[in-house]
Design a protein around this motif. Sequence first.
Motif, PDB file in Angstrom:
ATOM      1  N   ASP A 167     -12.818  -5.597  -5.247  1.00 39.53           N
ATOM      2  CA  ASP A 167     -13.310  -4.376  -5.856  1.00 39.53           C
ATOM      3  C   ASP A 167     -12.296  -3.251  -5.655  1.00 39.53           C
ATOM      4  OD1 ASP A 167     -15.009  -2.788  -7.265  1.00 39.53           O
ATOM      5  OD2 ASP A 167     -16.582  -2.701  -5.740  1.00 39.53           O
ATOM      6  N   THR A 168     -12.414  -2.205  -6.430  1.00 35.20           N
ATOM      7  CA  THR A 168     -11.486  -1.081  -6.368  1.00 35.20           C
ATOM      8  C   THR A 168     -11.268  -0.625  -4.927  1.00 35.20           C
ATOM      9  OG1 THR A 168     -12.300  -0.358  -8.526  1.00 35.20           O
ATOM     10  CG2 THR A 168     -11.012   1.222  -7.252  1.00 35.20           C
ATOM     11  N   HIS A 169      -9.993  -0.475  -4.541  1.00 36.19           N
ATOM     12  CA  HIS A 169      -9.668  -0.101  -3.175  1.00 36.19           C
ATOM     13  C   HIS A 169      -8.390   0.734  -3.138  1.00 36.19           C
ATOM     14  CE1 HIS A 169      -7.729  -4.068  -3.953  1.00 36.19           C
ATOM     15  NE2 HIS A 169      -6.707  -3.522  -3.315  1.00 36.19           N
ATOM     16  N   PRO A 170      -8.245   1.602  -2.143  1.00 35.07           N
ATOM     17  CA  PRO A 170      -7.012   2.390  -2.014  1.00 35.07           C
ATOM     18  C   PRO A 170      -5.849   1.480  -1.648  1.00 35.07           C
ATOM     19  CG  PRO A 170      -8.419   2.699  -0.094  1.00 35.07           C
ATOM     20  CD  PRO A 170      -9.228   1.923  -1.081  1.00 35.07           C
ATOM     21  N   ASP A 171      -4.668   1.838  -2.096  1.00 27.72           N
ATOM     22  CA  ASP A 171      -3.481   1.017  -1.850  1.00 27.72           C
ATOM     23  C   ASP A 171      -2.932   1.260  -0.452  1.00 27.72           C
ATOM     24  OD1 ASP A 171      -3.361  -0.144  -4.456  1.00 27.72           O
ATOM     25  OD2 ASP A 171      -2.541   1.738  -5.217  1.00 27.72           O
ATOM     26  N   PHE A 172      -2.665   0.156   0.258  1.00 32.22           N
ATOM     27  CA  PHE A 172      -1.966   0.273   1.542  1.00 32.22           C
ATOM     28  C   PHE A 172      -0.481   0.519   1.280  1.00 32.22           C
ATOM     29  CE2 PHE A 172       0.327  -1.269   5.233  1.00 32.22           C
ATOM     30  CZ  PHE A 172      -0.400  -0.725   6.282  1.00 32.22           C
ATOM     31  N   TYR A 173       0.093  -0.286   0.370  1.00 35.58           N
ATOM     32  CA  TYR A 173       1.465  -0.069  -0.067  1.00 35.58           C
ATOM     33  C   TYR A 173       1.431   0.646  -1.421  1.00 35.58           C
ATOM     34  CZ  TYR A 173       2.553  -3.566   3.504  1.00 35.58           C
ATOM     35  OH  TYR A 173       2.648  -4.243   4.683  1.00 35.58           O
ATOM     36  N   PRO A 174       2.179   1.718  -1.584  1.00 28.13           N
ATOM     37  CA  PRO A 174       2.121   2.493  -2.834  1.00 28.13           C
ATOM     38  C   PRO A 174       2.490   1.643  -4.047  1.00 28.13           C
ATOM     39  CG  PRO A 174       3.300   3.706  -1.119  1.00 28.13           C
ATOM     40  CD  PRO A 174       3.099   2.322  -0.592  1.00 28.13           C
ATOM     41  N   VAL A 175       1.692   1.762  -5.096  1.00 27.66           N
ATOM     42  CA  VAL A 175       1.945   1.077  -6.360  1.00 27.66           C
ATOM     43  C   VAL A 175       2.499   2.090  -7.355  1.00 27.66           C
ATOM     44  CG1 VAL A 175       0.898  -0.179  -8.290  1.00 27.66           C
ATOM     45  CG2 VAL A 175       0.133  -0.622  -5.944  1.00 27.66           C
ATOM     46  N   ASN A 176       3.566   1.736  -8.023  1.00 28.88           N
ATOM     47  CA  ASN A 176       4.179   2.615  -9.020  1.00 28.88           C
ATOM     48  C   ASN A 176       3.126   3.115 -10.008  1.00 28.88           C
ATOM     49  OD1 ASN A 176       5.723   3.485 -11.442  1.00 28.88           O
ATOM     50  ND2 ASN A 176       7.478   2.709 -10.301  1.00 28.88           N
ATOM     51  N   THR A 177       3.121   4.400 -10.277  1.00 30.20           N
ATOM     52  CA  THR A 177       2.104   4.996 -11.142  1.00 30.20           C
ATOM     53  C   THR A 177       2.194   4.520 -12.592  1.00 30.20           C
ATOM     54  OG1 THR A 177       3.545   6.931 -11.466  1.00 30.20           O
ATOM     55  CG2 THR A 177       1.883   7.064  -9.722  1.00 30.20           C
ATOM     56  N   LEU A 224       5.125  -7.554  -3.351  1.00 26.33           N
ATOM     57  CA  LEU A 224       4.547  -7.411  -4.691  1.00 26.33           C
ATOM     58  C   LEU A 224       4.735  -5.989  -5.209  1.00 26.33           C
ATOM     59  CD1 LEU A 224       2.715  -8.178  -7.112  1.00 26.33           C
ATOM     60  CD2 LEU A 224       0.746  -7.703  -5.631  1.00 26.33           C
ATOM     61  N   THR A 225       4.408  -5.010  -4.387  1.00 30.86           N
ATOM     62  CA  THR A 225       4.540  -3.623  -4.835  1.00 30.86           C
ATOM     63  C   THR A 225       6.009  -3.232  -5.023  1.00 30.86           C
ATOM     64  OG1 THR A 225       4.366  -2.901  -2.515  1.00 30.86           O
ATOM     65  CG2 THR A 225       2.355  -2.890  -3.836  1.00 30.86           C
ATOM     66  N   ASN A 226       6.890  -3.757  -4.166  1.00 31.42           N
ATOM     67  CA  ASN A 226       8.314  -3.463  -4.317  1.00 31.42           C
ATOM     68  C   ASN A 226       8.876  -4.049  -5.607  1.00 31.42           C
ATOM     69  OD1 ASN A 226       8.555  -2.029  -1.936  1.00 31.42           O
ATOM     70  ND2 ASN A 226       9.229  -3.774  -0.725  1.00 31.42           N
ATOM     71  N   LEU A 227       8.567  -5.322  -5.869  1.00 35.96           N
ATOM     72  CA  LEU A 227       9.105  -5.989  -7.054  1.00 35.96           C
ATOM     73  C   LEU A 227       8.560  -5.378  -8.336  1.00 35.96           C
ATOM     74  CD1 LEU A 227      10.666  -8.246  -8.501  1.00 35.96           C
ATOM     75  CD2 LEU A 227       8.647  -9.698  -8.217  1.00 35.96           C
ATOM     76  N   THR A 228       7.258  -5.176  -8.410  1.00 38.03           N
ATOM     77  CA  THR A 228       6.664  -4.648  -9.642  1.00 38.03           C
ATOM     78  C   THR A 228       7.183  -3.248  -9.943  1.00 38.03           C
ATOM     79  OG1 THR A 228       4.717  -3.972  -8.343  1.00 38.03           O
ATOM     80  CG2 THR A 228       4.577  -6.052  -9.550  1.00 38.03           C
ATOM     81  N   SER A 229       7.421  -2.459  -8.911  1.00 33.51           N
ATOM     82  CA  SER A 229       7.974  -1.118  -9.135  1.00 33.51           C
ATOM     83  C   SER A 229       9.365  -1.197  -9.758  1.00 33.51           C
ATOM     84  CB  SER A 229       8.044  -0.355  -7.811  1.00 33.51           C
ATOM     85  OG  SER A 229       8.566   0.944  -8.007  1.00 33.51           O
TER      86      SER A 229
END
Length: 377
Positions: free
Chosen positions: A44-54, A23-28
């Motif tokens: 609920d709001t949580h830190p990303d395990f896989y980086p999400v494009n800013t 998901l994070t790879n494709l959306t980026s």
Amino acid sequence: MNRKKILFVYYQNIQIGGVAKVLTNLTSELVENGYDVDILFLMDTHPDFYPVNTKITKYYIDSFANKYSKFATHINKKYKFIPKIYNIHSYFYDLGSYVVLKEWIREHHHHYDTIVSCWYKLSTMLSGEKNISQKTIAWEHSSFRVGGVLYDKLFRKNYKKLKSIICINKPSVAYYEKLNKTFFIPNMIDEIFEEQKSITIDQKENIISFVGRLDKTKNVIELVKIFHDTQKTSDWKLQIIGDGPERQNITQYIKDNNLENTIFLLGIKNPYEISQLLGKSKIFAFTSLSEAFGLALVEAMFCSNAIVSYDCEFGPADIINEKNGFLIPLHNQQLFAEKLELLINNDQLLDSLIQSSYAESNTWKKEKIIQQWEKIL
């Protein structure tokens, strides 16, 4: 520039997992190609395990705060001794998820040209929402068998109301195309693997690798037994990358059979570390009992590994052929060991498969996958 606005819907991005990863790879990639992309997480709001494009906006709705989900958590904790209590827990949690998702999506769906649901339960929820279902794509990350009779005979009929369906294995395409427009698009790997150059056999070590979660489905204990039974010289090693509930059983088998010097449990590694470890190995071995796709197989190909894998449902048969390795009937440990021995004792064959496996990896490059997504979007 294409400014189509797309919403992806999934549960979380807090731990290692195939769906969150792709998901994070494709959306980026999509946002860098000009799409306006948001992600809705049902937590609920949580830190990303896989980086999400800013450039991507993230929204959070806490499905665990709903009264039905709270009840699900309560009964699972209090009555966990009851057989199949988790099934009851799941039904109540799913009901809670549906309530919070429905409320949010009804209020915000008009902002989006397309909604992409990243799990079959979420797709089922959205398929029942008028006006929303018509612009929803079900991105199926598991096999069509998941969910059992309830989903197969009842809920999935509503997939006819969706915009389309995207599957990551070909048997699922054959199943879903009876219901709606269905497309086969494989999962995208991390860029670090695409950057790998071809590695020759003389640059590698006598290592067999496995990457994946250590659970019963991945069936790593059987791989350990196969490796133990394989006739080989003492310099051959098995490296197991990953962690999970079966780690203790695997550790005990290694100890009981005095294999501490030949089998190594390396734990969880990041994509860069995995690419470096696979770059050293010659063979990638996979004894999974079921797969939706088998991303680790493709990663191994990019790292110039020959592959030996069980022919489980469903992913490996879409990936493995005579140019990159061998498909073994499920649970045929003897044949699996024989193929490992064949590669171990035949440098010419192993070298040929290592080279052609890397060449085959070109089929799975992200550029081709993005083109397929853009055509549908």
